[in-house]
Design a protein around this motif. Structure first.
Motif, short mmCIF file in Angstrom:
data_model
loop_
_atom_site.label_atom_id
_atom_site.label_comp_id
_atom_site.label_asym_id
_atom_site.label_seq_id
_atom_site.Cartn_x
_atom_site.Cartn_y
_atom_site.Cartn_z
N SER A 117 0.82 -1.21 0.00
CA SER A 117 0.00 0.00 0.00
C SER A 117 0.85 1.26 0.00
N ARG A 135 -6.34 7.18 -0.07
CA ARG A 135 -6.38 6.88 1.35
C ARG A 135 -5.80 5.49 1.60
N THR A 137 -6.00 2.47 3.75
CA THR A 137 -7.18 2.02 4.47
C THR A 137 -6.95 0.69 5.18
N TYR A 138 -7.18 0.70 6.49
CA TYR A 138 -7.16 -0.54 7.26
C TYR A 138 -8.53 -1.20 7.16
N VAL A 139 -8.50 -2.49 6.90
CA VAL A 139 -9.73 -3.28 6.77
C VAL A 139 -9.55 -4.59 7.52
N THR A 152 -6.99 2.98 -1.29
CA THR A 152 -8.25 3.32 -1.95
C THR A 152 -8.12 4.64 -2.68
N PRO A 182 -14.15 -2.25 6.09
CA PRO A 182 -13.30 -1.10 6.43
C PRO A 182 -13.36 -0.75 7.90
N TYR A 184 -10.82 2.03 9.26
CA TYR A 184 -10.58 3.46 9.12
C TYR A 184 -9.51 3.68 8.06
N ALA A 185 -9.35 4.93 7.63
CA ALA A 185 -8.41 5.26 6.58
C ALA A 185 -7.70 6.56 6.92
N ASN A 187 -4.90 9.78 5.19
CA ASN A 187 -4.09 10.38 4.12
C ASN A 187 -3.46 11.65 4.67
N TYR A 192 -10.12 9.13 8.61
CA TYR A 192 -11.52 9.03 8.21
C TYR A 192 -12.09 7.71 8.71
N PRO A 194 -15.22 4.72 8.38
CA PRO A 194 -15.92 4.12 7.24
C PRO A 194 -17.19 4.88 6.88
#
Length: 226
Positions: A117, A135, A137-139, A152, A182, A184-185, A187, A192, A194
């Motif tokens: 990533s 972004r 993004t942790y999922v 993403t 998801p 959170y994300a 950048n 952010y 979900p």
């Protein structure tokens, strides 16, 4: 991608203080790959096949510069999914959680989901895609019951995100990735949650991100303080 552990998830929540300007620290000045290779050889010795991987990365940046954003996404996603083998940090770096620079991962020819990533993120930013469209993004990867990281892309602030993932080669809309939940994300602008385009946290200092920038400066990249 790593196994879900309560302690691991608590650590991840520290990313609420992600480094002040995640790619405000990335200069769009030309990267000097002759210097980058020289520094890599000074650190690692004879690079062997890794030299070709780094030169292929330089070629990717040159050949993709004039492409559309959609084509840049596809080229970069395919490149790193092909160049890296997935190896856990503990096996590759003897650490539980190590953020590798793109050069470190290319030298190894391997990385975990965070390394995929981050390499894609740096490359797409270098190709001129604004940070607000990207972004990290942790999922939760539901099929594996493990924590996972993807990149993403948002064509506009309200667009459905596209998912760049090392688990599959296709870039698909998030609604088609039912296997990912998801969490959170983040950048350059902050964190952010979900389903939200509203920033939930301002960017602050994160030592792990600062370490990545410091390592990249030592490798010869024009990056700022973050």
């Amino acid at each position: 991608m790593r196994r879900l552990r309560v302690q691991g998830w608590r650590w991840r929540l520290l990313i609420l203080s992600i480094g002040g300007g995640l790619l405000a620290g990335l200069s769009l000045a030309d990267w000097d790959f002759a210097l980058i290779l020289k520094n890599a050889e000074s650190r690692y010795g004879n690079l062997g096949p890794a030299r070709e991987r780094i030169l292929d990365w330089e070629a990717l940046l040159k050949s993709s510069a004039a492409l559309t954003e959609a084509d840049k996404l596809n080229e970069v996603n395919r490149f790193f999914n092909r160049k890296f083998r997935f190896v856990d940090d503990i096996k590759l770096w003897r650490e539980n959680d190590y953020w590798a620079t793109p050069v470190e991962a290319l030298v190894k020819g391997a990385g975990d989901c965070e390394d995929y990533s981050l390499a894609k993120y740096f490359t797409l930013r270098r190709l001129g895609i604004p940070s607000e469209k990207l972004r990290i993004t942790y999922v939760k990867a539901l099929n594996y019951n493990q924590a996972h990281m993807v990149l993403t892309y948002y064509a506009s602030p309200t667009a459905e995100p596209l998912v760049l993932d090392n688990l599959i080669n296709d870039i698909r809309p998030a609604s088609q990735r039912k296997d990912l939940l998801p969490v959170y994300a983040f950048n350059a602008e902050g964190l952010y949650l979900p389903g939200s385009n509203a920033r939930k946290s301002d960017s602050k200092k994160l030592s792990r991100w600062q370490d990545v920038l410091k390592k990249m400066r030592a490798e010869g990249f024009a990056v700022g303080e973050g």
